[in-house]
Write an enzyme that holds these catalytic residues in place. Structure first.
Site, PDB file in Angstrom:
ATOM      1  CG  HIS B 406     -67.023 -33.509  15.427  1.00 29.76           C
ATOM      2  ND1 HIS B 406     -66.091 -32.680  14.871  1.00 29.76           N
ATOM      3  CD2 HIS B 406     -67.415 -32.901  16.593  1.00 29.76           C
ATOM      4  CE1 HIS B 406     -65.914 -31.629  15.654  1.00 29.76           C
ATOM      5  NE2 HIS B 406     -66.702 -31.725  16.690  1.00 29.76           N
ATOM      6  CE  LYS B 482     -76.206 -22.862  20.756  1.00 32.08           C
ATOM      7  NZ  LYS B 482     -75.845 -24.148  20.178  1.00 32.08           N
TER       8      LYS B 482
END
Lengths: 144, 483
Positions: B406, B482
């Site tokens: 992932h 972020k």
């Protein structure tokens, strides 16, 4: 030193961990939330315009501390706040431990506050609450 | 070869390693780790301890698996895959991950680097303004309990019906963005309280929104790339990594408590409290499955609302509609989930935690759109090193319950990363390398520095050589948001 905490470098690679200790159960319950509050934001940068009274009882101080820290995470999300401080008392009533706390903080303000990490939850990984001689000690891993 | 474990690990191939059942008391199946020898040597002790603990869980089939981006997690390792018999097996929140349906989404555009570079600062500012990120951030979608129930049960479908996206988006989302069997009555008020204001928010930690470039020299399979909407030619794409936020975590926490009690009642012993589980067919197991599906749908909805905001931001900056800019969804895939899927053994409950479904071409579980290419797999690297688009293979379906990696996987603690670099310093260094970063928290930014992660290219090469996914293109970051 009534209570203190320190972040741990060597466990929880992707998350954060801390140890807290105090001269009593009550002092431990003051130390541990300070670590959670500081994980979220610098408490000095957060005003005290939001307030929530919290009362909890559990048979075991370890369960009570876990629920207390989890409540801080809950209010962070539910009311969109970060925290300035917490006042509290903890006492033993027969076979149960009772926490009465006032959690203070303010709505998140990305300009005015020094924000750190979002905490998704308190975990029971390596979770320990114990008495060592006269002092109470906890180790907590926080999922960020 | 020196490993961070005393457990014996046998080589099967250059990319597959096996721990036999004799290595730990209670193991019901062998454990298999996908890794090169150098990745295996870099894996932390937790991977070996945890994957063998998973191999002890009731009803597990074939192998307990760990992907090459594996590292220590709660209960299961991150990168863990395990499939359980529906009648004799268990379901475990520790095998799903607490951020239920944390996943990846990729949006293509017709824009090129040449179009975007002059407006990148404005674009990142606009994205940062429209997509809330960081601690305590609330989304712009106002929900009451009824509408939140609809989000839980209808996921991205609800968003599209409310105008947050296009109907054709749904065909490009795993399970059409709406997993059946979600039941809002199995979710606590506490969980709802944490989630109701968070729709359309990124969160923090390793979650991000990234503007990326697809260069010609980093397209490995032009035909598949074209079929998925990627042309190379310095094309701009947008990647989103986030999940179900506090809501999913609360669902997991609630059922961990329930399962601790249930395990005593069902006589299940586990080697780690974070592996708390219940028989899949039990009331508790079914309730968690229904609640987990609510969280999974909420995560699909979260990424759908974020997509709407991304399209709005691009339209505002480039003065064209999102349709005119070609902002189609490439795919949206979960990497923290448990699903019932059919394999030669019959229907199994496959847990993927930090692992991505990777169905090959022709898999009956895939919509016709991806029957030629195989299912898109989106793997996010660190914000400094880039990410990958891959596709699933039939071999994955045979060998790994249709699963693959992932992301890149951490190798350094957050505390150590912060000691190594300051957020402001990292932001400046990245700017000099052509990556514009907007972050809510500078300390949080430092924790996500590229050196804190494995080299994603080595991880991708491992799954490509092992044949469980096929590389399509590498995506290079030029802008990052972020929390």
């Amino acid at each position: 030193m009534a209570h203190s905490f320190r972040f741990l470098d060597d466990i929880a690679l992707a998350d954060l961990a801390f140890e807290a200790e105090g001269d009593s159960v009550e002092e431990l319950f003051r130390a541990a939330p300070r670590a959670v509050l500081e994980t979220l934001a610098d408490p000095a940068s957060v005003a005290a315009t939001w307030e929530r009274r919290i009362t909890k009882t559990e048979a075991d101080p370890a369960d009570l501390l876990f629920e207390w820290l989890s409540d801080i995470v809950y209010w962070k999300d539910a009311d969109g706040v970060v925290f300035h401080d917490a006042e509290l008392s903890v006492r033993q009533e027969g076979s149960t431990w009772r926490l009465e706390a006032v959690l203070r903080g303010a709505s998140v303000d990305q300009i005015a506050q020094t924000l750190h990490n979002d905490v998704k939850g308190i975990t029971k990984h390596l979770y320990v609450v114990k008495q060592e001689g006269p002092r109470w000690f906890a180790r907590v891993v926080v999922d960020v | 070869m020196k490993l961070n474990t005393e457990i014996r690990v046998n080589k099967i191939t250059d990319e597959v390693w096996e721990i036999p059942v004799t290595e730990k008391s209670g193991m019901l199946v062998p454990a298999r780790i996908y890794a090169t020898s150098s990745i295996l040597q870099s894996m932390d002790r937790g991977v070996f301890d945890q994957v063998t603990n998973v191999a002890c869980l009731p009803g597990i089939r074939r192998h307990a698996l760990c992907m090459p981006d594996g590292h220590w997690g709660y209960g299961f390792p991150i990168g863990g895959v395990a499939a359980f018999d529906l009648e004799t097996g268990v379901i475990s929140p520790g095998g799903v991950g607490y951020d239920v349906n944390c996943g990846m989404r990729l949006i293509r555009t017709d824009l090129t680097l040449e179009d975007v570079q002059p407006k990148l600062d404005r674009l990142m500012t606009e994205l940062f303004r429209r997509v809330p990120a960081g601690v305590g951030a609330a989304g712009f979608v106002r929900l009451n309990r009824d509408s939140f129930d609809a989000v839980m049960t209808r996921g991205a479908r609800w968003c599209v019906e409310e105008g947050y996206g296009w109907h054709r988006d749904l065909a490009h989302i795993e399970a059409g963005g709406c997993i059946a069997g979600a039941d809002a009555s199995t979710v606590s008020d506490h969980a709802v309280g944490r989630g109701i204001n968070q729709l359309g928010t990124l969160g923090s930690g390793n979650h991000y929104l990234e503007v990326q470039v697809v260069s010609n020299d980093r397209v490995f399979d032009p035909e598949t790339a074209a079929a998925l909407g990627l042309a190379g030619q310095d094309q701009i794409v947008v990647m989103v990594h986030c999940g179900s936020r506090g809501f999913g975590h609360q669902v997991a926490s609630d059922y961990l408590k329930t399962f601790e009690k249930a395990m005593r009642r069902y006589g299940i012993a586990v080697k780690d409290q974070q592996l708390a589980c219940a028989p899949f067919r039990s009331v508790e197991g079914q309730d968690y499955f229904a609640a987990m599906n609510c969280a999974a749908n909420t995560a699909f909805a979260n990424r759908q609302v974020i997509t709407h905001q991304i399209r709005e931001a691009f339209a505002a900056v480039f003065g064209k509609s999102a349709e005119e800019l070609g902002m189609e969804l490439v795919y949206d895939v979960a990497h923290n989930i448990a699903k019932v899927e059919r394999y030669p053994e019959g229907e199994l409950l496959v847990h993927r935690k930090g692992a991505t479904r990777a169905f090959g071409p022709g898999s009956p579980g895939l919509p016709p759109l991806f029957r030629q290419t195989g299912q898109p797999v989106i793997c996010g690297g660190s914000m400094e090193t880039g990410s990958y688009l891959l596709v699933g293979t039939d071999r994955a379906v045979r060998d790994t319950f249709g699963s693959t990696m992932h992301g890149s996987g951490r190798t350094m603690s957050r505390a150590q990363a912060k000691k190594t670099i300051r957020g402001e310093q990292l932001q400046q260094q990245m700017k000099q390398r052509g990556i514009l970063v907007k972050a809510v928290s500078m300390s949080g930014l430092a924790e996500e520095a590229g050196f804190a992660y494995k080299n994603i290219s080595e991880v991708v090469e491992t799954v490509d050589r092992a044949g469980i996914t096929k590389k399509v293109a590498e995506l290079r970051p030029i802008g990052n948001i972020k929390g």
